[in-house]
Design an enzyme around this catalytic site. Structure first.
Site, mmCIF file in Angstrom:
data_model
loop_
_atom_site.group_PDB
_atom_site.id
_atom_site.type_symbol
_atom_site.label_atom_id
_atom_site.label_comp_id
_atom_site.label_asym_id
_atom_site.label_seq_id
_atom_site.Cartn_x
_atom_site.Cartn_y
_atom_site.Cartn_z
ATOM 1 N N THR A 1 -28.802 -21.296 9.653
ATOM 2 C CA THR A 1 -28.602 -20.675 8.345
ATOM 3 C C THR A 1 -28.844 -19.178 8.406
ATOM 4 O OG1 THR A 1 -29.276 -22.725 7.232
ATOM 5 C CG2 THR A 1 -29.281 -20.705 5.920
ATOM 6 N N CYS B 1 -17.391 -34.722 7.240
ATOM 7 C CA CYS B 1 -18.303 -34.379 8.337
ATOM 8 C C CYS B 1 -17.565 -33.812 9.539
ATOM 9 C CB CYS B 1 -19.148 -35.586 8.730
ATOM 10 S SG CYS B 1 -18.304 -36.823 9.755
ATOM 11 N N SER C 1 -28.008 -29.708 5.296
ATOM 12 C CA SER C 1 -28.685 -29.179 6.476
ATOM 13 C C SER C 1 -30.092 -29.731 6.483
ATOM 14 C CB SER C 1 -28.729 -27.652 6.438
ATOM 15 O OG SER C 1 -29.440 -27.125 7.532
ATOM 16 N N CYS D 1 -17.719 -42.688 12.892
ATOM 17 C CA CYS D 1 -17.625 -42.216 11.508
ATOM 18 C C CYS D 1 -18.808 -42.761 10.700
ATOM 19 C CB CYS D 1 -16.318 -42.669 10.865
ATOM 20 S SG CYS D 1 -16.218 -42.262 9.104
ATOM 21 N N CYS E 1 -14.489 -37.164 13.218
ATOM 22 C CA CYS E 1 -13.240 -37.748 13.720
ATOM 23 C C CYS E 1 -12.348 -36.697 14.346
ATOM 24 C CB CYS E 1 -12.500 -38.480 12.607
ATOM 25 S SG CYS E 1 -12.140 -37.460 11.150
ATOM 26 N N ARG F 1 -22.946 -34.476 8.510
ATOM 27 C CA ARG F 1 -22.141 -33.296 8.827
ATOM 28 C C ARG F 1 -22.263 -33.013 10.320
ATOM 29 N NH1 ARG F 1 -18.506 -30.000 9.223
ATOM 30 N NH2 ARG F 1 -18.124 -28.228 7.831
ATOM 31 N N CYS G 1 -14.456 -40.385 2.803
ATOM 32 C CA CYS G 1 -14.732 -39.271 3.715
ATOM 33 C C CYS G 1 -15.839 -38.348 3.212
ATOM 34 C CB CYS G 1 -13.456 -38.477 3.953
ATOM 35 S SG CYS G 1 -13.637 -37.132 5.129
#
Length: 609
Positions: A405, A581, A124, A554, A584, A369, A578
């Site tokens: 958060t 995130c 984050s 991606c 896709c 992310r 990968c």
């Protein structure tokens, strides 16, 4: 008085610690690498501590020999099962245990986490608003929470290609802190353990368990030691069923199980919610020259290098120890299939006003992310038979604040869960509690900010400014979101290709270099967790119509088109790259890609994100 479910849970002699102790006589080299990524201690505060291995071998990796091939999966019962050791899941678990201590109850609570350790998958910005933490753990300062860099300045720039134009900052970050969320989550994990919460990292929840009445009764973890071809390897180990009277899904943005639950029980329709809309955030942590470091300085930008039809922007936060976190966020409802969010980020770092901070610095970590941007309009009905969806899985991000958060931590509202198990309350009370909380009020006031930018950058700034400074969230109308993100992608023939500068290895980097900095690792010989519903669509639709957008959206180069023996381009999926995130799963034009969990313990290994 506890209900029968709780009593039954505590009468079970089997538990996950005991299951983990049934090890095969298998060498480290023969077992799944994911089984050896648990670098944390075994949990000393568990009420089942008598079943634990001695402390001297607490770091020995467990081999999950739960059952023979012919047996059904072993199972363990808890009062509450939480999926995801992020801010929402851990806060809910902590609050449940606090209520137990306050009211003399004894609820068993476990948290299942797919990352190799707590915090490994957490990424984050993060400018942290401590409101929810103040409520949850009021003594956090005295208990040495990793929150020690207060915001010292708050700037907002509009970027052109060569200039930075200062604008009034709408973020109001006084009293907030610049932190690493992955470090905060580790601290929360330790606090949860102290209260008796059992946390199981490296266990990927791959399916929902239902009873005969279509009620959720827990989750199942995936099998380990399965080869790509589906055969069982020498180190094959069955998954386990983790059952609970209540299951809380706190998987984060676009949680795979949460999405299944939302669809199965029609929770968007039940809550009168619109579709969710998303953005992709890409982030680096740098160590910079001490002379350029300004602890607590916060900077956000809009504008260049994005076009005026694409919503997005950047952040640059000065952390402690001469570190800064710098990132770029692109809304996934962008239209041009030739756009490459990773390329936009690398380009952005060369802006004269930005590169001055980075020159002479070193990149420490990289990650990416997706984040929810639907806000108030996109919150589904969070309750399903047997549990609830909490945190970013439900979508409580405050877009104009760029913060989620604090709302995720508050969204657990564990008082309802406690009341269901001890006082005969109905789980549907969670919906009422949520609507009566400060989350609801905060997101309602912010509801028109994100959809205002559907009209473009300049109209969006004007409308959002009017909403923020004059109307203060009291506009009589609620704006709607546009098309779903995957539907927003135009055909390639409507756009021109975008040429991105070659990485210089100083400020900008190629994907393999960045990927290495994410500490991403997966067992190569396992079934692909990125699945195509129709294997023909990449070559028959995505490539000819949209110019292969998956090769660009991606941020880890998972999707590549390579020539076969007949010189025909075919999609190759590099699943081991990968970052989890979920871009896709969201942006594929025909929703043909399904993201599922890989073996537990795989994925990125974030430490300062």
């Amino acid at each position: 008085m506890l209900k029968f479910c709780s009593i039954f849970s505590k009468s079970k002699s089997k538990n996950l610690f005991l299951l983990r102790s049934r090890t095969k006589s298998t060498s480290r080299s023969q077992s799944s690498p994911a089984a050896y990524t648990f670098s944390r201690r075994i949990f000393p505060y568990s009420k089942h501590s008598s079943l634990l291995a001695p402390a001297s071998i607490s770091r020995v990796p467990p081999s999950r020999s739960f059952a023979t091939d012919s047996e059904a999966r072993d199972s363990i019962e808890y009062d509450v099962v939480v999926v995801g050791a992020g801010p929402a899941g851990l806060s809910a678990a902590i609050r449940l245990k606090q209520l137990c201590h306050q009211k003399g109850a004894d609820l068993s609570v476990c948290v299942v986490e797919k990352g190799a350790e707590v915090g490994a998958h957490i990424i984050s910005g993060n400018v942290f608003e401590p409101r929810a933490l103040d409520e949850l753990l009021p003594q956090w300062k005295q208990e040495e929470a990793p929150i020690n860099t207060p915001v010292s300045s708050d700037k907002f720039w509009f970027l052109t290609k060569n200039r930075a134009i200062s604008l009034p900052s709408p973020f109001h970050n006084k009293g907030n802190y610049v932190i690493s969320l992955s470090q905060l989550v580790r601290w929360l994990g330790a606090k949860a353990e102290e209260l008796g919460v059992e946390i199981y990292p490296g266990f990927a929840a791959s399916e929902i368990l239902y009873d005969a009445n279509n009620k959720v009764i827990g989750i199942g973890t995936n099998d380990m030691g399965i080869a790509k071809d589906g055969s069982k390897k020498e180190n094959f180990q069955r998954g386990v069923e983790v059952k609970g009277c209540i299951t809380l899904l706190a998987e984060g943005c676009r949680g795979s199980l949460s999405e299944k639950i939302i669809g199965r029980y029609n929770l968007r329709e039940k809550g009168g919610a619109e579709h969710q809309t998303y953005a992709l955030g890409i982030k680096e942590v740098w160590e910079i020259d001490e002379r350029k470091h300004q602890p607590g300085a916060v900077l956000h930008t809009l504008g260049w290098p994005l076009d005026h039809k694409t919503y997005g922007g950047s952040f640059l936060y000065h952390m402690k120890d001469n570190q800064i976190s710098i990132g770029f966020v692109v809304a996934l409802n962008y239209q041009n299939p030739f756009m490459n969010p990773y390329g936009e980020f690398q380009k952005f770092k060369h802006h004269p006003a930005i590169r001055q901070y980075l020159e002479g610095g070193t990149v420490i970590q990289y990650g990416a992310r997706t984040l929810n941007e639907g806000g108030f309009q996109s919150i589904p009905y969070p309750v399903f038979p047997g549990g609830a969806i909490i945190g970013c899985s439900a979508g409580f991000l405050n877009v104009p604040k760029i913060k989620g958060t604090h709302t995720a931590m508050k969204s657990g509202i564990a008082e309802v869960t406690f009341g269901v198990l001890n006082e005969g309350l109905d789980m549907d009370m969670y919906w009422k509690a949520l609507r009566n909380s400060w989350i609801w009020d905060e997101l309602y006031k912010a509801r028109n900010y994100r959809p205002a930018f559907e009209y473009g950058l300049i109209p969006g700034l004007a409308l959002s400014g009017l909403e923020h400074y004059l109307l203060r969230g009291k506009h009589p109308f609620t704006l709607k979101h546009g098309k779903a993100d995957h539907e927003a992608t135009n055909a390639a023939q409507l756009h021109s290709p975008i040429q991105y500068p070659k990485a210089d290895g100083v400020l900008s980097f190629d994907v393999p270099t960045s990927l290495h900095r994410s500490n991403t690792n997966h067992e190569h010989d396992q079934p692909p967790h990125l699945r195509l519903r129709d294997p023909k669509i990449p070559e028959t639709v995505n490539l000819p119509v949209y110019a292969a957008p998956e090769s660009r959206y991606c941020p880890a180069r998972v999707y590549e088109y390579v020539a076969d023996e007949h010189n025909q381009l075919k999609l190759q999926i590099n699943a081991q790259n990968c970052l989890h995130c979920k871009a896709c799963d969201i942006k594929d034009p025909k929703q043909n890609i399904e993201w599922t969990v890989p073996e537990g313990g795989g994925g990125p290994g974030y430490s300062v994100m």
